[in-house]
Design an enzyme around this catalytic site. Sequence first.
Site, PDB file in Angstrom:
ATOM      1  N   MET B   1       0.826  -1.205   0.000  1.00  0.00           N
ATOM      2  CA  MET B   1       0.000   0.000   0.000  1.00  0.00           C
ATOM      3  C   MET B   1       0.851   1.242   0.000  1.00  0.00           C
ATOM      4  O   MET B   1       0.524   2.234   0.572  1.00  0.00           O
ATOM      5  CB  MET B   1      -0.913   0.034   1.220  1.00  0.00           C
ATOM      6  CG  MET B   1      -0.177  -0.093   2.529  1.00  0.00           C
ATOM      7  SD  MET B   1       0.499  -1.756   2.648  1.00  0.00           S
ATOM      8  CE  MET B   1       1.653  -1.533   3.935  1.00  0.00           C
ATOM      9  N   ARG B   2       2.011   1.174  -0.636  1.00  0.00           N
ATOM     10  CA  ARG B   2       2.916   2.274  -0.458  1.00  0.00           C
ATOM     11  C   ARG B   2       3.168   3.100  -1.704  1.00  0.00           C
ATOM     12  O   ARG B   2       3.534   4.256  -1.609  1.00  0.00           O
ATOM     13  CB  ARG B   2       4.288   1.735   0.014  1.00  0.00           C
ATOM     14  CG  ARG B   2       4.199   0.917   1.241  1.00  0.00           C
ATOM     15  CD  ARG B   2       3.805   1.790   2.448  1.00  0.00           C
ATOM     16  NE  ARG B   2       4.650   2.947   2.497  1.00  0.00           N
ATOM     17  CZ  ARG B   2       4.264   4.175   2.265  1.00  0.00           C
ATOM     18  NH1 ARG B   2       3.005   4.412   1.961  1.00  0.00           N
ATOM     19  NH2 ARG B   2       5.074   5.187   2.338  1.00  0.00           N
ATOM     20  N   ASP B 321      -0.402  -6.974   1.776  1.00  0.00           N
ATOM     21  CA  ASP B 321      -0.330  -6.096   0.614  1.00  0.00           C
ATOM     22  C   ASP B 321       0.964  -6.303  -0.163  1.00  0.00           C
ATOM     23  O   ASP B 321       1.965  -6.793   0.361  1.00  0.00           O
ATOM     24  CB  ASP B 321      -0.378  -4.637   1.063  1.00  0.00           C
ATOM     25  CG  ASP B 321       0.759  -4.332   2.020  1.00  0.00           C
ATOM     26  OD1 ASP B 321       0.893  -5.066   3.030  1.00  0.00           O
ATOM     27  OD2 ASP B 321       1.542  -3.416   1.741  1.00  0.00           O
ATOM     28  N   GLU B 322       0.910  -5.903  -1.396  1.00  0.00           N
ATOM     29  CA  GLU B 322       2.103  -5.711  -2.230  1.00  0.00           C
ATOM     30  C   GLU B 322       3.055  -6.902  -2.257  1.00  0.00           C
ATOM     31  O   GLU B 322       4.264  -6.739  -2.219  1.00  0.00           O
ATOM     32  CB  GLU B 322       2.863  -4.457  -1.774  1.00  0.00           C
ATOM     33  CG  GLU B 322       2.109  -3.181  -2.068  1.00  0.00           C
ATOM     34  CD  GLU B 322       2.951  -1.943  -1.760  1.00  0.00           C
ATOM     35  OE1 GLU B 322       2.726  -0.934  -2.457  1.00  0.00           O
ATOM     36  OE2 GLU B 322       3.805  -1.986  -0.870  1.00  0.00           O
ATOM     37  N   ASN B 323       2.516  -8.087  -2.274  1.00  0.00           N
ATOM     38  CA  ASN B 323       3.365  -9.238  -2.553  1.00  0.00           C
ATOM     39  C   ASN B 323       3.460  -9.348  -4.068  1.00  0.00           C
ATOM     40  O   ASN B 323       2.468  -9.578  -4.742  1.00  0.00           O
ATOM     41  CB  ASN B 323       2.738 -10.498  -1.961  1.00  0.00           C
ATOM     42  CG  ASN B 323       3.448 -11.751  -2.425  1.00  0.00           C
ATOM     43  OD1 ASN B 323       4.643 -11.715  -2.712  1.00  0.00           O
ATOM     44  ND2 ASN B 323       2.710 -12.836  -2.511  1.00  0.00           N
TER      45      ASN B 323
END
Lengths: 714, 714
Positions: B1-2, B321-323
């Site tokens: 989520m960045r 998130d964000e894998n």
Amino acid sequence: MRTRLLLFIGALSALCVSDIGAQGPPAPSHFLMPVPASVSWQSGRLPISNATTVAVTGAADDRLKAATQRMMRRLESRTGHTMSRAFAKDPAAAAILVEAKGPGATIPTVDEDESYALTATGTQLAIRAATVVGAMRGLETALQLVSGDKDGFYFPGVQIQDRPRFRWRGLLIDVGRHFEPVDVIKRQLDAMAAVKLNVLHFHLSEDQGFRVESKKFPKLHELGSDGEYYTQDQLKDIIEYARQRGIRVVPEFDMPGHVTSWVVAYPELASGPEPFSIARTYGVFDPAFDPTREFTYKFIDTFIGEMVKIFPDAYWHIGGDENNGKQWGTNAEIQAFMKKHGMKDAHALQTHFNQRLLAILKKHNKRMMGWDEIFQPGLPKETVVHSWRGQKSLFDAAKQGYDGVLSAGYYIDLLETAARHYAVDPLPANSGLTDAEAAHILGGEATMWGEWVGPDTIESRIWPRSAAIAERFWSPREVNDEDDMYRRLARVSIQLEELGLQHERNGDMLLRRLAASRDIAALKLLAGVVEPVKGYQRGGQQRGQTTLSPMTHLVDAVSTDSPGAREARRLMDAMLGDAPRFALNRDRLRTIFTTWRDSRKELDALIERAPALKEVAPLVADLADLGTAGLASLDMLAHAATPLPEWRDAQLAILDRAGRPKAALEFPMVPMMRELVFGAMSQAEARTMKPDEWRAHVKTLAAPPRRGRGGGPQ
Amino acid sequence: MRTRLLLFIGALSALCVSDIGAQGPPAPSHFLMPVPASVSWQSGRLPISNATTVAVTGAADDRLKAATQRMMRRLESRTGHTMSRAFAKDPAAAAILVEAKGPGATIPTVDEDESYALTATGTQLAIRAATVVGAMRGLETALQLVSGDKDGFYFPGVQIQDRPRFRWRGLLIDVGRHFEPVDVIKRQLDAMAAVKLNVLHFHLSEDQGFRVESKKFPKLHELGSDGEYYTQDQLKDIIEYARQRGIRVVPEFDMPGHVTSWVVAYPELASGPEPFSIARTYGVFDPAFDPTREFTYKFIDTFIGEMVKIFPDAYWHIGGDENNGKQWGTNAEIQAFMKKHGMKDAHALQTHFNQRLLAILKKHNKRMMGWDEIFQPGLPKETVVHSWRGQKSLFDAAKQGYDGVLSAGYYIDLLETAARHYAVDPLPANSGLTDAEAAHILGGEATMWGEWVGPDTIESRIWPRSAAIAERFWSPREVNDEDDMYRRLARVSIQLEELGLQHERNGDMLLRRLAASRDIAALKLLAGVVEPVKGYQRGGQQRGQTTLSPMTHLVDAVSTDSPGAREARRLMDAMLGDAPRFALNRDRLRTIFTTWRDSRKELDALIERAPALKEVAPLVADLADLGTAGLASLDMLAHAATPLPEWRDAQLAILDRAGRPKAALEFPMVPMMRELVFGAMSQAEARTMKPDEWRAHVKTLAAPPRRGRGGGPQ
């Protein structure tokens, strides 16, 4: 050692450094503080960049490695560069080389070798020392050497040979009267290390609070502290933190007086009747230990036996001051004991107590230290005398072979300027001591007594002034240029902020709170030209304040070294030196006086909105009047018009009114403004007298009537 | 989520509050934030003095007593009064009465009743609540009610009925990317309580660091943290500190991605080959847990089993998130596993992982929460969806019966202004949700991601902006006047300083460090008119910066809400509204532009001395040019002279140049200055068009060419 204003002021007056050596002030471009014993500037410069590396060699123990890493982080935070966190493998190729020949003492001692050599060339800055602590002192010097110009940051070429003048360079922090959290204490240790102080004198018990967890006598911290004390783990943490920085921690548990918080918990220790309650005001209180009962010594023995496991330092401070003897005088059993043992007064009984205490400390392998009241006939020679009353007792003790530490002249709680403390020398050239006697003067300690400081204000009371005192303790006697000290002090003060110190930033924070606004420009003008009242006046100025009162008044937000007043004084002084023209600085002063005069409207409006400022309303009026009087004087001087006596009297009335403290604040430029008025009155003489004579003449005319602030030679 | 700038910006654009209710902005004289649900001002005032007393009744447990004492200490520190520390015995006679009918939950829950009623008359201020936490919320309101005038401090007469709009009002603090010491976290909890936030979302593990002591798997903190982690005792201390303030602590251990620091310690958890090292830069990294091995689940089960003894909250955030799936895609065994189980992509494998994780959490009595990537078919209904990508996924989830929390729009690490976040509503009137669906929107969380914040800067990034977000989460939807928000925010910001918050004071501290001087007036001028670049631009602006870089640049010292730029924009806007005279604010703007133009000499000289400022030299030139361009525009408008196109192009060239970010900073007044230029060009039209039309015309002319900062509606 708290309440004797006159003695302290006398000490300040008497102890000015008398000899200034041939070597002049240090090169004006550097910001070293304390000034090293020997500095020789060289050509060449070592650039500082992302690529700056560091190596640690010799006795590269964890303590030195950690100190070096801390230094590198500060170097980064100041320069904005990102450097490698790994130590360089090849010392010869490293930009910075740190070498300690040996580890030194594991627990820092008064005999630690703190000397170091620092050499910076175009290729390497090398610090070499006999001990880890010596190397750490050099690391701090390196950080103060960092310079910058349009080509970037760099270390200038230099050769430094450095060692301290005194072995004992302390800061007393009184956490008895107001508690200070662990993080505050740690920050003070960081700052102490930065200016090469090496003793934290931790004043841990007072009438107002007992600040240490005791497992043997838990009521001490449970009933004596209002819940504000250090756990034993926290104390160990603080002491280790100090050790990491080469700083000793000397505990003080003051006795037999100053013990109200003890007897609240254990009334059986007291010489007088119950009930006791924690002191909420200040002064000398009656409660004292009963020195005639074995219970007392057993208690102390057990307590010290518990505490020595926490405090590893070889010294132990017993306090011993300001026992007023009242409880002893009114206790029949104590009186009988004294009669039986032929003790003629309370001094004799206290000497008896001290000797019993000494035996206990010896058993626990501690060397006794106490305030100069303990310096009585029969005091064992291994005792250290800590002088709060003046240099005389220190020198007398030294002549008799006692080691001594000076605090008279370094009472930073009295809110004198940095310059006044800086002028006091623990061992002036005219001390009259032989070299052997002089060797007994171990050094000095600044004393941060805790009546009027809390966590938000203690740092601005200790710093940056204590850096000037630290220089007095470390640097050669001949380093004593006041203006140069202030120049360097301003820079050091900002560097201390890198360590998290709050002394610079909390002033504005308090002003915002008082004004209930971010817009504090007008208030800063006022805050910048006042100073807290000196000495012990605050209690009288702010009656009704107790240990529980908030320290959020304007006096808590202002500096002891008013920058605005110092500037105005300097300008006026130079203007009067420009007799008979009086042109120098005239425009600048006119701007300043006009600002003062015109500040009133906005400040009055602010006070209407912000009732916390109500107490400073009279100061606002005074400042406006001072501006008006200053402008009037300027006009007289500009027009070479000698005023009438009525004019003079009107101006002096303003100055007298403004000269009286209000809200525990005073205007330090008032005396110089008197000179301005008398200068205006004496313009005719200025045309006939020599400038120096005229200046002295005006000073004499302007000297205010004495109000008991002066004192004899001790 | 960045890393998804566009999505975030889109969310900001799309989510503006659409309905403004009939009730106007609150009475302008008060400084309540968040604004209560209902306020009715009354006559009468309750004076505050040394004699102000407080009583606690009802479920007067230790938590409420302690909170009340803290409130009284803050009241003292703000007013300078010294009040009794004892509770009043007679509640009816006490100046302040605090009453909680019941204690509420021992461990705060999402269902806590936080409502309270506050009534102040000329004789008493009474807070009444169903729970201790409700009463605590009222105590904070009481402190915000404190008013002052020439007659002193007082509580104004008022009747308040208050309760939160949303139950989940959070602040995420990412201590993974940069560690924050315990005292920093505690200060944030104090500030959260002051503005009625009630969830600390503690993001504890990241590619850059693992921040929790594990006794079961000690290598996690030993190898994954650079020595910067919380001991279990410290965590318990933080959680208790939060509980005392009615704040929940929801831990996040992000998995299966964002796990570099885990696999540094335990590479057997990883899906890819060794070696691993702690991430020093930012972005999406490859390491991911291996979801095909039982070892992984056993490890997680044991770890969570250890952690649930520390974190008592009912919720558990798994991240999710964000894998990026790279390690899964290149691992033959994992590919075989997927094939065997018919999983067609990484999403399917992650859903499998989540379901295993859910079973573990159920076993430990925790309710699972994760970022919106976890919202996949088959997700159990008790899972909470935490949306970073936008409101749509939140609403979609709510429609399917999932609880949700919104963070899209509240990414405070992106350094948008307070106003932008304030305009985002978790549940706008046009959400399209039924009441039942809307009840699934639990609330929101501001997210303080840790790339560009350290202990000295995190507070100025969180505060005061998060107080505006807290108001959005607590107050009625109709409370949305931006100017009034800023007016109150300035006051709240200063009140937060009473709690020790460093957000206001550390800016100047950094400026002093950059300037190596106390004299920062010129630098403050520049710092006051720039803002940090928004979004994810900083990394591009300051290449080479890593997690280990010092955050001591000018960008770290300046506010996200430039006061100088906002003021200049406001003045220009009003001046253009004064068409065709253009007289309004002209003198004030002339003064401002002149100051900008003339700042260059002093700033350039400063930069020559202070190389840490070298990177801002182009901004200094820009600011001078902006001043010149502004003055030129004023002249054209003052003389009603329509300039030539060449003039316009010259001004626009200046504005374009100044409009490009430098040193991660930008001038937020540039767009309005374009309007000034086009306004000068369009003076003829101003005499013929209606004022509103002309203003819109100028805006259209001045609209800058789009540079990819905008975005679609999600």
